[in-house]
Design an enzyme around this catalytic site. Structure first.
Site, PDB file in Angstrom:
ATOM      1  N   VAL A   3      -3.039   6.091   7.218  1.00  0.00           N
ATOM      2  CA  VAL A   3      -3.237   4.636   7.087  1.00  0.00           C
ATOM      3  C   VAL A   3      -3.567   3.901   8.507  1.00  0.00           C
ATOM      4  O   VAL A   3      -2.978   3.938   9.541  1.00  0.00           O
ATOM      5  CB  VAL A   3      -1.632   3.906   6.865  1.00  0.00           C
ATOM      6  N   VAL A  53      -6.355   0.864  10.255  1.00  0.00           N
ATOM      7  CA  VAL A  53      -7.120  -0.352  10.128  1.00  0.00           C
ATOM      8  C   VAL A  53      -8.102  -0.646  11.435  1.00  0.00           C
ATOM      9  O   VAL A  53      -7.482  -0.190  12.690  1.00  0.00           O
ATOM     10  CB  VAL A  53      -6.429  -1.660  10.020  1.00  0.00           C
ATOM     11  N   ARG A  85      -4.152  -7.774  10.995  1.00  0.00           N
ATOM     12  CA  ARG A  85      -3.504  -8.859  10.665  1.00  0.00           C
ATOM     13  C   ARG A  85      -3.957  -9.747   9.716  1.00  0.00           C
ATOM     14  O   ARG A  85      -4.091 -11.046   9.579  1.00  0.00           O
ATOM     15  CB  ARG A  85      -3.029  -9.656  12.026  1.00  0.00           C
ATOM     16  N   ARG A  86      -4.995  -9.004   8.557  1.00  0.00           N
ATOM     17  CA  ARG A  86      -5.617  -9.719   7.832  1.00  0.00           C
ATOM     18  C   ARG A  86      -5.389  -9.292   6.371  1.00  0.00           C
ATOM     19  O   ARG A  86      -5.983  -9.604   5.547  1.00  0.00           O
ATOM     20  CB  ARG A  86      -7.109  -9.437   7.960  1.00  0.00           C
ATOM     21  N   GLY A  87      -4.254  -8.671   6.375  1.00  0.00           N
ATOM     22  CA  GLY A  87      -3.746  -8.200   4.929  1.00  0.00           C
ATOM     23  C   GLY A  87      -4.740  -6.913   4.362  1.00  0.00           C
ATOM     24  O   GLY A  87      -4.472  -6.596   3.096  1.00  0.00           O
ATOM     25  N   VAL A  88      -5.452  -6.287   5.315  1.00  0.00           N
ATOM     26  CA  VAL A  88      -6.116  -5.005   4.843  1.00  0.00           C
ATOM     27  C   VAL A  88      -5.073  -3.854   4.407  1.00  0.00           C
ATOM     28  O   VAL A  88      -5.041  -3.107   3.477  1.00  0.00           O
ATOM     29  CB  VAL A  88      -6.873  -4.658   6.151  1.00  0.00           C
ATOM     30  N   SER A 122       4.070   5.576  11.899  1.00  0.00           N
ATOM     31  CA  SER A 122       3.823   5.477  13.353  1.00  0.00           C
ATOM     32  C   SER A 122       4.449   4.330  13.708  1.00  0.00           C
ATOM     33  O   SER A 122       4.883   4.155  15.033  1.00  0.00           O
ATOM     34  CB  SER A 122       2.269   4.974  13.662  1.00  0.00           C
ATOM     35  N   GLU A 123       4.926   3.223  13.201  1.00  0.00           N
ATOM     36  CA  GLU A 123       5.585   1.972  13.532  1.00  0.00           C
ATOM     37  C   GLU A 123       6.709   1.622  12.346  1.00  0.00           C
ATOM     38  O   GLU A 123       6.434   1.856  11.503  1.00  0.00           O
ATOM     39  CB  GLU A 123       4.538   0.794  13.632  1.00  0.00           C
ATOM     40  N   TYR A 145       6.635  -0.524   6.968  1.00  0.00           N
ATOM     41  CA  TYR A 145       6.325  -0.181   5.573  1.00  0.00           C
ATOM     42  C   TYR A 145       7.736  -0.526   4.735  1.00  0.00           C
ATOM     43  O   TYR A 145       7.592  -0.371   3.613  1.00  0.00           O
ATOM     44  CB  TYR A 145       6.305   1.277   5.578  1.00  0.00           C
ATOM     45  N   PHE A 176       2.951  14.969   8.515  1.00  0.00           N
ATOM     46  CA  PHE A 176       1.589  14.997   7.898  1.00  0.00           C
ATOM     47  C   PHE A 176       0.780  13.656   8.150  1.00  0.00           C
ATOM     48  O   PHE A 176       1.720  12.571   8.679  1.00  0.00           O
ATOM     49  CB  PHE A 176       1.605  15.427   6.479  1.00  0.00           C
TER      50      PHE A 176
END
Length: 409
Positions: A88, A90, A96-99, A124-125, A129, A409
């Site tokens: 995942v 960007v 911060r654009r909803g991607v 990762s953060e 999620y 993974f």
């Protein structure tokens, strides 16, 4: 400011686009080594066809996510269809654009349409999620063993032979061992051919030594460990070996592999990267303090995709029944009240009063039995309408061993 432009989200299929997605992910993660980028023409070896999504703005790829199909083990041993979500990312110019929101929601809908009951990932953060319905369903611990103090107890189980594997055939042997001896522990997932190809590529890209040892007679191996020395420039002062992958699904394999690792010459410390919280390592030692837990980390983030089928697939313990109201803002048909008992699960009619109310993300954390309802209720993550139902739910959801995947993974 102009009107916000919605990105175009679609599956990436061409080698060029898949390669661009891999490079984008490396850029998004900042510090990944070069082996993360796909060799030209090799996408089919590392990415499952039809499972890599891209987000485009003005024709430019700005975000990506992919997944691998497989199975996940529930309490009771049922292995259900599962999406292993990864990569995942960007571009740092388009955060911060909803991607991510658009990509993750599209991917979850696709996984559900494929008949997968749950999706899991490694985060990762930790703040991203939960808003997509993921909850932390298992944890792992890293353990450091002081080899000089780590004598085995005399009652440690007998074990079989141990041998080192050479480079040409080791990945095929490890894949066979893992698939043939997949444990029944909740949270266990299978390792796809794509996963093994990535491990091979990673190993081939590094110049430092790495070793693989297997337990059992040739052709009947039932466990393995992958290990490597740390800081070889200072090898004769504070010698430490990292055990990156310790697959020991039986007491005999566990004892045999541990016995081998403790017997390595010139080694003062062993660092196990990831073990389940209830691993028996410390119990096998005369001095249990020789094994020290260095960290506890979230492992499996789980998102329930088809709630009714996921609940029906697992085994329940204890006695009594409990009515659980679930809210799912993304998949509305998951919302409702379910009566859970040792006999199974049934959806209640609309308007039925629930004993406990929970969001789908928190139910995902509870599904594998590694988190208690009592603890979640104390944290305000469960709304309690009948206090005695908390104990009933804990007994129903409990399992003798904690969940653990053991596969990153």
């Amino acid at each position: 400011m102009g009107e916000r432009v919605e990105p175009e989200i679609r599956i990436l299929e061409s080698e060029a686009e898949l390669g661009e997605a891999a490079a984008l992910f490396r850029t998004a993660m900042v510090a990944l080594p070069s082996w993360w980028e796909l060799p030209e023409g090799a996408a089919s070896r590392f990415l499952e066809p039809g499972r890599t999504w891209g987000s485009f703005l003005d024709g430019m790829l700005v975000g990506t996510v992919d997944a691998t199909s497989g199975r996940l083990t529930l309490p009771g041993g049922a292995r259900i269809p599962h999406a292993a979500v990864t990569h995942v990312g960007v571009l740092p110019t388009h955060t911060r654009r909803g991607v991510v929101s658009g990509l993750v929601r599209r991917q979850l809908s696709d996984a559900r349409d494929r008949g997968e009951l749950v999706a899991t990932l490694r985060a990762s953060e930790a703040t991203i999620y939960g808003r997509f319905g993921y909850g932390v369903a298992s944890t792992s611990v890293s353990v450091e063993v002081d080899v000089r103090r780590a004598a085995l107890r005399p009652d440690v189980p007998e074990s079989g032979p141990v041998r080192l594997l050479t480079r040409p055939d080791r990945w095929e042997v490890l894949a066979e061992i893992h698939s043939r001896h997949l444990p029944s522990r909740p949270g266990t997932i299978d390792r796809s051919g794509y996963w093994w190809n990535s491990q091979r590529r990673r190993a081939d890209s590094i110049t430092e030594p790495m070793y693989v040892v297997v337990h059992g007679e040739p052709g009947q191996e039932n466990g393995f460990a992958c290990y490597r020395p740390l800081d070889t420039q200072r090898w004769f002062t504070g010698r430490t070996v990292a055990v990156d992958d310790f697959f020991a699904p039986s007491p005999e394999a566990h004892a045999g592999l541990l016995r081998f690792l403790l017997g390595l010459d010139l080694v003062e410390k062993l660092r196990f990267a990831a073990l389940p919280e209830d691993d028996t390592l410390a119990l096998l030692l005369r001095d249990p303090r020789a094994a020290e837990i260095r960290s506890v980390s979230d492992e499996t983030w789980l998102r329930i995709l088809d709630l009714e089928r996921a609940l029906a697939a697992r085994t329940w313990r204890g006695s009594g029944s409990v009515g659980v109201e679930v809210t799912d803002s993304l998949f509305r048909d998951n919302s409702g009240t379910f009566e859970i008992s040792p006999d199974g699960v049934r959806r209640c009619s609309a308007g039925t009063e629930a004993d406990l109310s929970v969001d789908v993300a928190d139910l995902g954390a509870l599904l594998l039995g590694g988190v208690s309802w009592q603890r979640m209720a104390a944290a305000g993550r469960v709304r309690v309408h009948r206090p005695e139902a908390v104990d009933t739910a804990d007994l129903l959801f409990s399992w003798p061993c904690v969940p653990f995947a053991g596969t990153s993974f």
